[in-house]
Design a protein around this motif. Structure first.
Motif, PDB file in Angstrom:
ATOM      1  N   VAL A 152     -15.286 -12.126   9.131  1.00  0.00           N
ATOM      2  CA  VAL A 152     -14.236 -11.176   9.259  1.00  0.00           C
ATOM      3  C   VAL A 152     -13.096 -11.776   8.746  1.00  0.00           C
ATOM      4  CG1 VAL A 152     -13.097 -10.239  11.099  1.00  0.00           C
ATOM      5  CG2 VAL A 152     -15.584 -10.171  11.215  1.00  0.00           C
ATOM      6  N   LYS A 153     -12.864 -12.733   8.852  1.00  0.00           N
ATOM      7  CA  LYS A 153     -11.613 -13.553   8.322  1.00  0.00           C
ATOM      8  C   LYS A 153     -11.306 -13.335   6.883  1.00  0.00           C
ATOM      9  CE  LYS A 153     -10.752 -17.001  12.114  1.00  0.00           C
ATOM     10  NZ  LYS A 153     -10.671 -18.330  12.410  1.00  0.00           N
ATOM     11  N   SER A 154     -12.508 -13.783   6.287  1.00  0.00           N
ATOM     12  CA  SER A 154     -12.410 -13.587   4.837  1.00  0.00           C
ATOM     13  C   SER A 154     -12.441 -12.070   4.341  1.00  0.00           C
ATOM     14  CB  SER A 154     -13.817 -14.221   4.359  1.00  0.00           C
ATOM     15  OG  SER A 154     -14.049 -13.931   3.005  1.00  0.00           O
ATOM     16  N   ASN A 155     -13.006 -11.336   4.847  1.00  0.00           N
ATOM     17  CA  ASN A 155     -13.125  -9.708   4.410  1.00  0.00           C
ATOM     18  C   ASN A 155     -11.544  -9.261   4.659  1.00  0.00           C
ATOM     19  OD1 ASN A 155     -15.337  -9.041   3.158  1.00  0.00           O
ATOM     20  ND2 ASN A 155     -16.317  -9.289   5.074  1.00  0.00           N
ATOM     21  N   THR A 156     -10.996  -9.531   5.934  1.00  0.00           N
ATOM     22  CA  THR A 156      -9.589  -9.217   6.221  1.00  0.00           C
ATOM     23  C   THR A 156      -8.561  -9.654   5.246  1.00  0.00           C
ATOM     24  OG1 THR A 156     -10.258  -8.879   8.368  1.00  0.00           O
ATOM     25  CG2 THR A 156      -8.036  -8.933   8.089  1.00  0.00           C
ATOM     26  N   ALA A 157      -8.700 -10.992   5.159  1.00  0.00           N
ATOM     27  CA  ALA A 157      -7.514 -11.487   4.004  1.00  0.00           C
ATOM     28  C   ALA A 157      -7.828 -11.158   2.766  1.00  0.00           C
ATOM     29  CB  ALA A 157      -7.942 -13.077   4.022  1.00  0.00           C
ATOM     30  N   LYS A 158      -8.773 -10.744   2.045  1.00  0.00           N
ATOM     31  CA  LYS A 158      -9.143 -10.224   0.793  1.00  0.00           C
ATOM     32  C   LYS A 158      -8.625  -8.806   0.847  1.00  0.00           C
ATOM     33  CE  LYS A 158     -13.110 -13.042  -0.385  1.00  0.00           C
ATOM     34  NZ  LYS A 158     -14.567 -13.369  -0.680  1.00  0.00           N
ATOM     35  N   GLY A 159      -9.133  -8.269   2.004  1.00  0.00           N
ATOM     36  CA  GLY A 159      -8.598  -6.521   1.841  1.00  0.00           C
ATOM     37  C   GLY A 159      -7.122  -6.433   1.859  1.00  0.00           C
ATOM     38  N   ILE A 160      -6.496  -7.357   2.842  1.00  0.00           N
ATOM     39  CA  ILE A 160      -5.084  -7.239   3.138  1.00  0.00           C
ATOM     40  C   ILE A 160      -4.149  -7.647   1.417  1.00  0.00           C
ATOM     41  CG2 ILE A 160      -2.829  -8.381   3.906  1.00  0.00           C
ATOM     42  CD1 ILE A 160      -4.358  -6.247   5.637  1.00  0.00           C
ATOM     43  N   ALA A 161      -4.861  -8.845   0.961  1.00  0.00           N
ATOM     44  CA  ALA A 161      -4.374  -9.186  -0.145  1.00  0.00           C
ATOM     45  C   ALA A 161      -4.324  -8.338  -1.523  1.00  0.00           C
ATOM     46  CB  ALA A 161      -4.989 -10.562  -0.717  1.00  0.00           C
ATOM     47  N   LYS A 162      -5.587  -7.352  -1.330  1.00  0.00           N
ATOM     48  CA  LYS A 162      -5.662  -6.380  -2.573  1.00  0.00           C
ATOM     49  C   LYS A 162      -4.725  -5.304  -2.098  1.00  0.00           C
ATOM     50  CE  LYS A 162     -10.495  -6.998  -3.989  1.00  0.00           C
ATOM     51  NZ  LYS A 162     -12.001  -6.583  -3.999  1.00  0.00           N
ATOM     52  N   LEU A 163      -4.644  -4.838  -0.848  1.00  0.00           N
ATOM     53  CA  LEU A 163      -3.635  -3.854  -0.410  1.00  0.00           C
ATOM     54  C   LEU A 163      -2.242  -4.310  -0.870  1.00  0.00           C
ATOM     55  CD1 LEU A 163      -4.847  -2.802   3.113  1.00  0.00           C
ATOM     56  CD2 LEU A 163      -4.845  -1.549   0.911  1.00  0.00           C
ATOM     57  N   ARG A 164      -1.905  -5.755  -0.634  1.00  0.00           N
ATOM     58  CA  ARG A 164      -0.452  -6.088  -0.984  1.00  0.00           C
ATOM     59  C   ARG A 164      -0.236  -5.910  -2.715  1.00  0.00           C
ATOM     60  NH1 ARG A 164      -0.423 -10.912   3.319  1.00  0.00           N
ATOM     61  NH2 ARG A 164       0.440  -9.735   4.851  1.00  0.00           N
ATOM     62  N   LEU A 165      -1.223  -5.934  -3.411  1.00  0.00           N
ATOM     63  CA  LEU A 165      -1.150  -5.742  -4.916  1.00  0.00           C
ATOM     64  C   LEU A 165      -0.918  -4.441  -5.404  1.00  0.00           C
ATOM     65  CD1 LEU A 165      -3.824  -8.310  -5.971  1.00  0.00           C
ATOM     66  CD2 LEU A 165      -1.521  -8.742  -5.738  1.00  0.00           C
ATOM     67  N   ILE A 166      -1.152  -3.423  -4.526  1.00  0.00           N
ATOM     68  CA  ILE A 166      -0.963  -2.249  -4.995  1.00  0.00           C
ATOM     69  C   ILE A 166       0.413  -1.611  -4.834  1.00  0.00           C
ATOM     70  CG2 ILE A 166      -1.635   0.398  -4.352  1.00  0.00           C
ATOM     71  CD1 ILE A 166      -4.109  -0.844  -3.056  1.00  0.00           C
ATOM     72  N   PRO A 167       1.202  -1.420  -6.224  1.00  0.00           N
ATOM     73  CA  PRO A 167       2.598  -1.208  -6.202  1.00  0.00           C
ATOM     74  C   PRO A 167       2.972  -0.281  -5.292  1.00  0.00           C
ATOM     75  CG  PRO A 167       1.511  -1.572  -8.340  1.00  0.00           C
ATOM     76  CD  PRO A 167       0.576  -1.471  -7.595  1.00  0.00           C
ATOM     77  N   ALA A 168       2.335   0.947  -5.318  1.00  0.00           N
ATOM     78  CA  ALA A 168       3.162   2.190  -4.699  1.00  0.00           C
ATOM     79  C   ALA A 168       2.911   1.985  -2.969  1.00  0.00           C
ATOM     80  CB  ALA A 168       2.022   3.208  -4.756  1.00  0.00           C
ATOM     81  N   LEU A 169       1.911   1.179  -2.624  1.00  0.00           N
ATOM     82  CA  LEU A 169       1.920   0.731  -1.134  1.00  0.00           C
ATOM     83  C   LEU A 169       3.048  -0.330  -0.857  1.00  0.00           C
ATOM     84  CD1 LEU A 169       0.553   1.017   1.539  1.00  0.00           C
ATOM     85  CD2 LEU A 169      -1.217  -0.837   0.877  1.00  0.00           C
ATOM     86  N   ALA A 170       3.122  -1.185  -1.739  1.00  0.00           N
ATOM     87  CA  ALA A 170       4.417  -2.178  -1.432  1.00  0.00           C
ATOM     88  C   ALA A 170       5.563  -1.462  -1.532  1.00  0.00           C
ATOM     89  CB  ALA A 170       4.579  -3.297  -2.628  1.00  0.00           C
ATOM     90  N   ASP A 171       5.880  -0.401  -2.169  1.00  0.00           N
ATOM     91  CA  ASP A 171       7.201   0.321  -2.137  1.00  0.00           C
ATOM     92  C   ASP A 171       7.267   1.194  -0.924  1.00  0.00           C
ATOM     93  OD1 ASP A 171       7.708  -0.369  -4.725  1.00  0.00           O
ATOM     94  OD2 ASP A 171       6.893   1.391  -5.739  1.00  0.00           O
ATOM     95  N   ALA A 172       6.173   1.658  -0.288  1.00  0.00           N
ATOM     96  CA  ALA A 172       6.130   2.407   0.993  1.00  0.00           C
ATOM     97  C   ALA A 172       6.317   1.175   2.205  1.00  0.00           C
ATOM     98  CB  ALA A 172       4.883   3.195   1.121  1.00  0.00           C
ATOM     99  N   VAL A 173       5.905   0.116   2.175  1.00  0.00           N
ATOM    100  CA  VAL A 173       5.939  -0.775   3.439  1.00  0.00           C
ATOM    101  C   VAL A 173       7.437  -1.387   3.230  1.00  0.00           C
ATOM    102  CG1 VAL A 173       4.914  -2.586   4.641  1.00  0.00           C
ATOM    103  CG2 VAL A 173       3.708  -0.856   3.471  1.00  0.00           C
ATOM    104  N   PRO A 174       8.236  -1.351   4.277  1.00  0.00           N
ATOM    105  CA  PRO A 174       9.697  -2.312   4.023  1.00  0.00           C
ATOM    106  C   PRO A 174       9.161  -3.879   4.107  1.00  0.00           C
ATOM    107  CG  PRO A 174       9.206  -0.919   6.323  1.00  0.00           C
ATOM    108  CD  PRO A 174       8.049  -0.515   5.757  1.00  0.00           C
TER     109      PRO A 174
END
Length: 179
Positions: A152-174
């Motif tokens: 769970v820790k591994s999948n969560t960390a990898k998932g969050i890391a991938k989400l952080r790499l998405i530029p459009a999402l980074a722009d939407a999250v303060p």
């Protein structure tokens, strides 16, 4: 005089009515599409009904039903290995109608968040959804996914890391916001 089946049916009916919105939201986050989410939530409740004697007497019926949903979703995903979770374009996606009492609607750009989430592999998506939208502990998430806490820790960390790499999402999250 009432019989046991009638009592169980009423108990299940109350359970289903109380849990339906949350089950549907979780199913939507797992599938990325409203109709698939409805199918998944209905199939989950169908399985729960057939096993209601066990579910209703379980220490945590919600955990039992969550586990059923994760297993059903995983089975469906395995059957379609060649398909990606996210379509090549978003023209086939059915937009979820905003529910203003739902926490996720508070996101600055809901569509960006849902598209980003849809890009994650199934296990990472399950871990992120269960940990951050369902607010489960790592142990509860591991039980729901049928894996170890480390997975769970591994999948969560990898998932969050991938989400952080998405530029459009980074722009939407303060800045400083939780992903």
């Amino acid at each position: 005089m009432r019989d046991g089946k009638q009592d169980r049916d009423e108990e299940f009916g109350r359970f289903m009515t109380a849990r339906w919105p949350r089950l549907l939201r979780t199913a939507f986050l797992l599938t990325g599409e409203r109709h698939s989410a409805e199918d998944l939530a209905q199939s989950t409740l169908e399985r729960a009904y057939t096993a209601w004697r066990r579910v209703g007497t379980a220490d945590d019926p919600d955990a039992y039903v969550r586990r059923v949903m994760i297993n059903l979703h995983a089975r469906r995903h395995r059957r379609r290995l060649k398909e990606f979770l996210a379509p090549k374009d978003d023209s086939g996606l059915v937009r979820e109608e905003a529910d203003h009492s739902d926490r996720i609607t508070r996101a600055v750009d809901r569509e960006v968040l849902l598209r980003a989430l849809a890009q994650l592999p199934a296990r990472q998506r399950q871990a992120v959804v269960l940990r951050y939208w369902e607010d489960l502990t790592e142990t509860q998430t591991a039980q729901a996914m049928g894996c170890s806490v480390g997975t769970v820790k591994s999948n969560t960390a990898k998932g969050i890391a991938k989400l952080r790499l998405i530029p459009a999402l980074a722009d939407a999250v303060p800045q400083g916001g939780r992903a």
